[in-house]
Design a protein around this motif. Sequence first.
Motif: not given
Lengths: 236, 1157
Positions: B417-439
């Motif tokens: 709610k009022d935030g975002s969820v994102y998947l970031i592929q930040h390395l070729p062998d690592r992604f992270s799904i995070e919420s906009s509060d940093g979780k």
Amino acid sequence: MRKIGPLVLLCLTVSFCFAEEFHISSKGIYFFEEKDVEWHINFNGKIPTSCGFYFILFDANGKALYCDAIPSGDYSENPYTITIPRDNITGCYKGVIVGKESVSDALSLPLSDLKYEVYGGDYFAASYKGKMYFQVRKEDTYVLGAYKGHLKVLNEKGETIADTRETKKQEKYDNLTEFSGQRGINYILQIDCRYFRVKNNNPIFLSNIAEKLFIPDEKIDSIEWWKIPLSTKEDR
Amino acid sequence: MKKIVITILLFSGFILNGAIINPRIHYVEWEQLSNDLKFNVALEKEEFSNLDREARIVFAAEKGKAIKSLDEISIKCRISSMETSSAIFEKEMPAEKGIIVFDFELEDLSPGNYKVSGEVKHAGKILKTEEKIFRYVKEDPPANRGKIPLFFSAGVPLKEPFPVSFGIPFPKGALWDEKNVRIVDRKGNEIPCQKTVRSRWGYSSKSSIRWLGIDFQPQELKPDWMNKTQTNYFVEFGPQIKPASFSGIKIEETPEFYNVDTGKAKFVIRKKAWNLIDSVSLKGNEVFKNSPDQGFYLIDHQGGIYRACNDREVKVEIEEKGPLKTVFRVEGWYVKDDTEGNTISYRLPTDKLCKFITRIEVYSGKPYVRILHTIVFTFDSYAVRLKDIALSLFSSAGKNIFFGIENESPFKTDLQKDGSVYLIQHLPDRFSIESSDGKIIREGKHSQGWFALEKMDNTIIGINHRETWQRFPKEFEVTSDSIKLHIWPLHGKNHPEINEIEPQEIYKLWFAHRGRELNLAMPWKYFFKAAEMYNGPQTGVYTAPGLVLAGIHSSILGAALTSDILISFSDKNEGIEKQKELSDCFQVLPHCLPDPQWTCDSLAVGYISPYSPDRFKQIEDCIEKLVKGYRELQDYTGQYGMWIYRTWHHTSYKGDRTFDLYRFFNATHHYEAFMPWLLYVRSGDPFYLEQARANTRLFSDLNIIHYDDASCERRELHFNQKNITGSTRHTNGFCPWGGDHALLGHLTCYNALMLAHYLTGDLRLKEIITDEWQKTIVSDRKNPEFQGAVRLEPGRDNNNALGELIDLYQMTYNPALLVYIDDCLKKFLTNMYHWGQPLHNVLLFYKSQQAKRQLMDGMADPKSDKLNLWYTHSSHENYALAAIYETDRNKQIEYASKAFFSSDIYAWSSKADRLKNKESFGAFCAVSDFVLYMPRVILALSKANVEDPTQGSYSQSLPGCPGATYCIVKEEKDRDFNIFIRGEIGKKESGGFPMVVMDPDKKTILEVVVDKPYSKFTIPKDGKTGEYVITLAMRDGKDDLYAPLTDLEKEVYYVNYWFQCTETRFFTRPTTDTGETIGIQPHVSSAYIISNKTNQLIASTEKGEKIEIEMPPEGVWINSKARYMHLKQPLILSNDENHWFLPESIKGLEFKVKWKW
């Protein structure tokens, strides 16, 4: 005479205004601090590269006094100044500009407010048509090469002692000539080429002002300056 | 003056009575560059046939500085028969725009030779003349009907047909009208398809079709390229073929919109305030409605937002239209919010920042669109950084978010709610799904390249991005009112734990792949690290630190970045599984090829043979190991990222995940970019397709300049060049977008883009060729940067350009190109230094008699090489072409064999093994020097019907022993056997060497002087079995022969010292059961002794020290690069274990020279 006076004045003014600025690209810029003072290096000119250039200043013990990128900018009106504070140390310093040749073409010389400042090495790029003066560090035969052009060396009396046009010796694109160099003599160099070099890695130290000449401590040229830890403040 | 010329012409009665050709004459603007008067009479080619139907001749003048205006000169043209000397056309015309083009039909010509003469006249005087001769021949047409099987490279399980776009070549004269083509399945049912002519065999619409693009939607996608017996689809062509008509995509155009109906979905695309897709309806229900401020945008480092939808001058148009697929092309600028969009600057502030070219592909019956979005960078790396590059679609009422994860079920999460969820592929062998509060919600290795939003009404919007982890960093984000693909992530990560200048990392350009902002300025520390690694701060262009410094001086201005995206819309209750299936398909991006034999026979790709692993196993294995090994090495060393994925390197791999940094980011210095397409088209192997696609995208985006800004004073560190559009980067900047560049020169490989376009229909690649490269060389010749980028010095620069220009002409038929071709050809014929495809193209497409004659003369006497024919990295290309053109059977065999051996196949096989094993490897640029021409070598061998010269075993340098080389063979059963003399005899002087053959009774049965290479001696069946001793008095430095020497199964070489002409790998084993000590010393070179049992290294030397080992009973391999090998004791060597035996005859053999150990 009354009519000639203003004309002479005009001519002098014009020639002063259009006096050729001295720029040279060399392997090192050498400074000599006679007395312990706060001194300055002023980068004056419009830097043509967007990355700017890198400047390293160090002493004969390999201690870095400055080691950072100078950002691109027009420093024609307000120079980019580095201040070297009094530090109870005197002697020879060497500055190295890492970057495009056009940076050296843009910077006004001399860089420092010290009495002695020379540009040294065995390879130079310059478009300067005026007289340059140089000294050699050791007595030896100095073979000079002018890339796709010519140069000549004169002694203190103004006598030509080496001239590529006379020698007529070539090595690939370089026209060669040689002379027997001796310490303490202010040789005069006149070039008609963009690049010139000294063969056999024998450095010479030059300036467009004879009074600025000095022979830097040989020890300073053995410093592997590219291994000096960088203090670049690149915020990424 | 103009009036005078015209008046003279009007009264001169210049049109010849009885002319039998009636050319269509037109004029082309030709920018006047030359200081001197210059005149070309340029032929399209030297030989025309009835299959060409039409021909073209160009007369081009540059007036020089002495003449004020082109209006002052006229050109007199005359075409006459060489047989009768009678003119068939004669006319004098004003020079007008500089180029006069004659297009004429050939049907009225009689076969024969024709002379074309041109005269430049000024004030009544002839200032310059030129002549050319062309031939007209009759040739039999190829079959004008046929059924060609199609093969898919990679398979995908399909529930629904997926759009496939491919290209098929036709031989000249086979197909004249694309209407006479259809696709059928194996039962003969017609499958709807859409056809686009991509190239013809001539400039006219009457010319036959060379490359035809076909779009269709196969139901079955099985990877059948290896097993070509069971294919599902065929292309049928012929005058009798009349495909059924079908309806497909419907488009309605209004002043504001394109309304597209695919049958399954209705898309609305705005023509102004372009927001990508304005709305989508499925079954009459609107499932997506975009807001006006959505679409592509970017954010600069000061926070300024620039949107595609802000561009008031955006151009949205249909580029390719058809019932199955329609392509919309959108071109514009990212324009800053709240500005007028008037200013363009390479630094801030600016209203416009970066151009874009976006293609939207819509498909019949499909609820998805493919987006190929190209952003062209218009800022300098040191002036602007970017916080975000994104595509945003409006979306409210979201319920569930799904992220595709490789080898897993989609990961489902809720919308914040009022935030975002994102998947970031930040390395070729690592992604992270995070919420906009940093979780952190979830972490993993590889995103599958898609995410989707399920809305409250159960409809789904999915965004797919190809090669996501490979092109990291990327981010998929869902906010409360949007769904976003971040081409550069908004939530980038820094990764301070990675030391970016470590030797194992420095070449990965971490500065461009990590951090919160996209900062494309290479840090200075890269130079200092390179200086440290190379022990000196060299700044020259031929040094690694110098090239890294060039990288620091490089700018992203003019480079581009293309993203391959698919946006799908699902109706209620279709479920996420369908999205996953679609994504699987999109990641593979299925492609098919016609039978490679058909493609090769068509000659549209030139003289090449299909992939032939059965007949030419050694060659095919070697090619595969080299090209696949290269890629495996890239994977092994982790070379991923949006700026470097699948580049080519120039120099060597040093082991331990480190490379030579010198010319590391090579664009295509040795025509490498063409190589994977060539290998793909002859095989169908999906590996090459994947490699080719990724490399071509990187090449076309980053290695070619797409934009210039005259106000930006920046110049390259070396050669001081500024940007000029269409120019190709060289090897000289330590990043793909840096370094010097050329429009014409040895370093270009535009042909890769052309072949890629023919095969895939990629319109961006064609656009680069025609609207950037060709446009500049034809009509921007006065650009101050032009002369510096046109390197047409005699030799490799001129000659590679010639090959490229001939290929370009066959794509665009721009008549101005013929002037370049004429100039380049003149230089080529006096200096044939080979680089790229010049000789091949001049022979096959231009049909130069002189070039052919010079090639054949060069075969007869390679030693007096006055034309630089043999000044080449690829002498096998010369031999192969000679074998293809040679009509004398014996010579053809000789040339084909020489093509094989001169390729240095054994050395390459050995290198390929090393590459596969991730061992250090020499210059990568040499790989293409070898590989590019091997398909031609195979063709030459096939045409000459030469048995595989290796006879199933590695062929390598025969060990030569001073005085006499003993080759002992064993005949188990009485039979004829052959001695093959292959290699060079008398390399530096003529004459041969004696050869004596003794039978098992030690009776001399053959005594000859061998003075001909590639000769054969047959030892007839003689009622005897046992050992035959062949004594060859080979001369060191003169005679280089190849082993094996005979066609017997047992063959060994008995030596007490040996010399060799290439790197070798011989087998030997002890002569007793208990093993023995052996010692070897290669002359100032490396050698390795490898266990035959474990394949492990037993001993080695790098610089030629002595090695002594206790040889195990199972034997060893001796690998050596040395020219000479000293031995502690005589050895019995063989090519492999199967050939080895312990000969009894050695007891009676003596060495003429004794050596001290």
